[in-house]
Design an enzyme around this catalytic site. Structure first.
Site, PDB file in Angstrom:
ATOM      1  N   SER A 131       0.780  -1.335   0.009  1.00 22.84           N
ATOM      2  CA  SER A 131       0.067   0.103  -0.043  1.00 22.84           C
ATOM      3  C   SER A 131       1.025   1.087  -0.178  1.00 22.84           C
ATOM      4  O   SER A 131       2.081   1.119   0.457  1.00 22.84           O
ATOM      5  CB  SER A 131      -1.007  -0.109   1.344  1.00 22.84           C
ATOM      6  OG  SER A 131      -1.287   1.238   1.456  1.00 22.84           O
ATOM      7  N   TYR A 144      -1.314  -1.348  10.715  1.00 21.23           N
ATOM      8  CA  TYR A 144      -1.469  -1.495   9.318  1.00 21.23           C
ATOM      9  C   TYR A 144      -0.364  -0.931   8.495  1.00 21.23           C
ATOM     10  O   TYR A 144       0.187  -1.547   7.485  1.00 21.23           O
ATOM     11  CB  TYR A 144      -2.958  -0.799   8.833  1.00 21.23           C
ATOM     12  CG  TYR A 144      -3.153  -1.169   7.348  1.00 21.23           C
ATOM     13  CD1 TYR A 144      -3.322  -2.370   6.913  1.00 21.23           C
ATOM     14  CD2 TYR A 144      -3.006   0.059   6.551  1.00 21.23           C
ATOM     15  CE1 TYR A 144      -3.323  -2.563   5.487  1.00 21.23           C
ATOM     16  CE2 TYR A 144      -3.206  -0.288   5.229  1.00 21.23           C
ATOM     17  CZ  TYR A 144      -3.312  -1.267   4.574  1.00 21.23           C
ATOM     18  OH  TYR A 144      -3.724  -1.751   3.404  1.00 21.23           O
TER      19      TYR A 144
HETATM   20  N1  LIG Z   1      -8.769  -0.732  -0.535  1.00 19.54           N
HETATM   21  C1  LIG Z   1      -7.962   0.159  -0.453  1.00 19.54           C
HETATM   22  O1  LIG Z   1      -7.828   1.205  -0.200  1.00 19.54           O
HETATM   23  C2  LIG Z   1      -6.353  -0.356  -0.502  1.00 19.54           C
HETATM   24  C3  LIG Z   1      -5.303   0.463  -0.580  1.00 19.54           C
HETATM   25  C4  LIG Z   1      -3.897  -0.178  -0.564  1.00 19.54           C
HETATM   26  C5  LIG Z   1      -3.817  -1.356  -0.210  1.00 19.54           C
HETATM   27  N2  LIG Z   1      -4.946  -2.347   0.011  1.00 19.54           N
HETATM   28  C6  LIG Z   1      -4.512  -3.793  -0.131  1.00 19.54           C
HETATM   29  O2  LIG Z   1      -5.052  -4.684  -0.978  1.00 19.54           O
HETATM   30  C7  LIG Z   1      -5.264  -5.836  -0.567  1.00 19.54           C
HETATM   31  C8  LIG Z   1      -6.813  -6.220  -0.941  1.00 19.54           C
HETATM   32  O3  LIG Z   1      -7.597  -5.442   0.014  1.00 19.54           O
HETATM   33  P1  LIG Z   1      -8.983  -4.958  -0.628  1.00 19.54           P
HETATM   34  O4  LIG Z   1      -8.770  -3.600  -0.715  1.00 19.54           O
HETATM   35  O5  LIG Z   1      -9.337  -5.564  -1.952  1.00 19.54           O
HETATM   36  O6  LIG Z   1     -10.237  -5.296   0.464  1.00 19.54           O
HETATM   37  P2  LIG Z   1     -11.177  -6.384   0.662  1.00 19.54           P
HETATM   38  O7  LIG Z   1     -12.245  -5.929  -0.227  1.00 19.54           O
HETATM   39  O8  LIG Z   1     -11.505  -6.264   2.089  1.00 19.54           O
HETATM   40  O9  LIG Z   1     -10.504  -7.785   0.272  1.00 19.54           O
HETATM   41  C9  LIG Z   1      -9.794  -8.251   1.428  1.00 19.54           C
HETATM   42  C10 LIG Z   1      -9.535  -9.799   0.948  1.00 19.54           C
HETATM   43  O10 LIG Z   1      -8.543 -10.192   2.135  1.00 19.54           O
HETATM   44  C11 LIG Z   1      -9.232 -11.404   2.599  1.00 19.54           C
HETATM   45  N3  LIG Z   1      -9.007 -11.637   3.838  1.00 19.54           N
HETATM   46  C12 LIG Z   1      -8.867 -10.988   4.960  1.00 19.54           C
HETATM   47  N4  LIG Z   1      -8.402 -11.634   6.092  1.00 19.54           N
HETATM   48  C13 LIG Z   1      -8.288 -13.032   5.823  1.00 19.54           C
HETATM   49  C14 LIG Z   1      -7.918 -14.017   6.526  1.00 19.54           C
HETATM   50  N5  LIG Z   1      -7.578 -14.151   7.624  1.00 19.54           N
HETATM   51  N6  LIG Z   1      -7.966 -15.309   5.678  1.00 19.54           N
HETATM   52  C15 LIG Z   1      -7.756 -15.155   4.388  1.00 19.54           C
HETATM   53  N7  LIG Z   1      -8.085 -13.960   3.663  1.00 19.54           N
HETATM   54  C16 LIG Z   1      -8.217 -13.136   4.289  1.00 19.54           C
HETATM   55  C17 LIG Z   1     -10.716 -11.095   2.619  1.00 19.54           C
HETATM   56  O11 LIG Z   1     -11.386 -12.375   2.404  1.00 19.54           O
HETATM   57  P3  LIG Z   1     -12.462 -12.960   3.393  1.00 19.54           P
HETATM   58  O12 LIG Z   1     -12.886 -11.964   4.390  1.00 19.54           O
HETATM   59  O13 LIG Z   1     -13.389 -13.842   2.849  1.00 19.54           O
HETATM   60  O14 LIG Z   1     -11.325 -13.700   3.993  1.00 19.54           O
HETATM   61  C18 LIG Z   1     -10.815 -10.400   1.015  1.00 19.54           C
HETATM   62  O15 LIG Z   1     -10.823 -11.338  -0.063  1.00 19.54           O
HETATM   63  C19 LIG Z   1      -5.227  -5.742   1.171  1.00 19.54           C
HETATM   64  O16 LIG Z   1      -3.930  -6.484   1.116  1.00 19.54           O
HETATM   65  C20 LIG Z   1      -5.261  -4.409   1.356  1.00 19.54           C
HETATM   66  O17 LIG Z   1      -4.411  -3.978   2.522  1.00 19.54           O
HETATM   67  C21 LIG Z   1      -6.095  -1.932  -0.138  1.00 19.54           C
END
Ligand SMILES: NC(=O)c1ccc[n+]([C@@H]2O[C@H](COP(=O)([O-])OP(=O)(O)OC[C@H]3O[C@@H](n4cnc5c(N)ncnc54)[C@H](OP(=O)(O)O)[C@@H]3O)[C@@H](O)[C@H]2O)c1
Length: 253
Positions: A131, A144
């Site tokens: 991120s 985080y």
């Molecule tokens: N959205 C943003 O603004 C942003 C910005 C920078 C970086 N990111 C990064 O992008 C990545 C994807 O996040 P996203 O934005 O797409 O958010 P999201 O829609 O909340 O997706 C997160 C994913 O991680 C999985 N996950 C969470 N805890 C888990 C666990 N204990 N075991 C297995 N899977 C788990 C969730 O699946 P389940 O809940 O079904 O397990 C979900 O599929 C993350 O690493 C996040 O830090 C996001």
């Protein structure tokens, strides 16, 4: 051609699965919410395998690897992750452990297991999702931001190690700013500015990954922010980040 995507039940992970399938890759998707994975599997045009796994538990990470290690995977996308907003002392110890386990420990273990396999066949891509938070300390989201600093520097170092070995295994690290996914809900934040569209971030990330780019910053404003921060003292950065984080906190009703 086959790709494994963690955290594929929503957001960026779901888009990685759809885009790679459109490119002809067979797909292995994993997360905890099996119903969401099954719904996604129906939209995937290539062969798809669904594996339910809680990556906060080491035994489930190892079991995931054991279930797919003979599948001749070409691409590993370590995407699963989550954040939590608020004063560090205010959220439960279990959240700390879970976040470190998912964002760091599982990512590290999967990277090691697949990197060894990829080195043996001398090919493969590993894309770790960090991120923009990885570039700075983040008061009110301290843990985080720190987990993402780990992902960023870990991946950069491995990129260099792979080069030193003259291997054809390529590392990239994706560093998005705010993206419109389920991340906010889980982190208890509301972005001040609208997030980027996840499909656009993923399209950009894959284009750069296949060009073997190391650090992928998908938004122009994020590129500028990272550049600007390199000239700023960390106390100034923290003053700005804490103010931004404070404005994003969603109060429990
Ligand atoms: N959205 C943003 O603004 C942003 C910005 C920078 C970086 N990111 C990064 O992008 C990545 C994807 O996040 P996203 O934005 O797409 O958010 P999201 O829609 O909340 O997706 C997160 C994913 O991680 C999985 N996950 C969470 N805890 C888990 C666990 N204990 N075991 C297995 N899977 C788990 C969730 O699946 P389940 O809940 O079904 O397990 C979900 O599929 C993350 O690493 C996040 O830090 C996001």
């Amino acid at each position: 051609m086959k790709a494994l995507i963690t955290g594929a039940s929503s957001g960026l992970g779901e888009q990685f699965a759809l885009k790679l399938s459109d490119m002809g890759y067979d797909i292995i998707i994993t997360a905890r919410r099996e119903d969401k994975l099954e719904q996604l599997a129906k939209k995937i045009k290539t062969n798809v395998m669904v594996i339910k796994a809680d990556l906060s538990k080491e035994e489930e990470v190892i079991s995931l690897y054991n279930q797919v290690k003979d599948q001749n995977i070409d691409i590993l996308i370590n995407n699963a992750g989550f954040g939590m907003c608020g004063y560090f002392d205010s959220y439960p110890d279990t959240t700390d452990k879970e976040m470190i386990n998912v964002n760091i420990t599982a990512l590290c273990l999967l990277t090691k297991l697949f990197y060894r396999d990829f080195l043996k066949k001398d090919k493969g891509y590993i894309l770790n999702v960090a991120s923009v938070a990885g570039f700075m300390p983040g008061p009110l989201m301290a843990q985080y931001y720190a987990t993402k600093a780990y992902v960023l520097n870990f991946t950069r170092a491995l990129y260099k190690e792979a080069k030193m070995k003259k291997s054809n295994v390529y590392f990239s690290v994706l560093c998005p700013g705010p993206v419109d996914t389920e991340f906010n809900k889980r982190a208890k934040v509301k972005f001040a500015l609208p997030g980027a569209k996840s499909d656009r971030v993923v399209k950009y990330a894959l284009t750069k990954m296949f060009k073997r780019k190391l650090t992928i910053l998908p938004q122009t404003r994020i590129k500028l922010a990272v550049l600007g921060m390199s000239f700023m003292p960390s106390k100034v950065i923290m003053a700005v980040t804490s103010r931004v984080q404070k404005s994003k906190i969603v109060k429990d009703s």
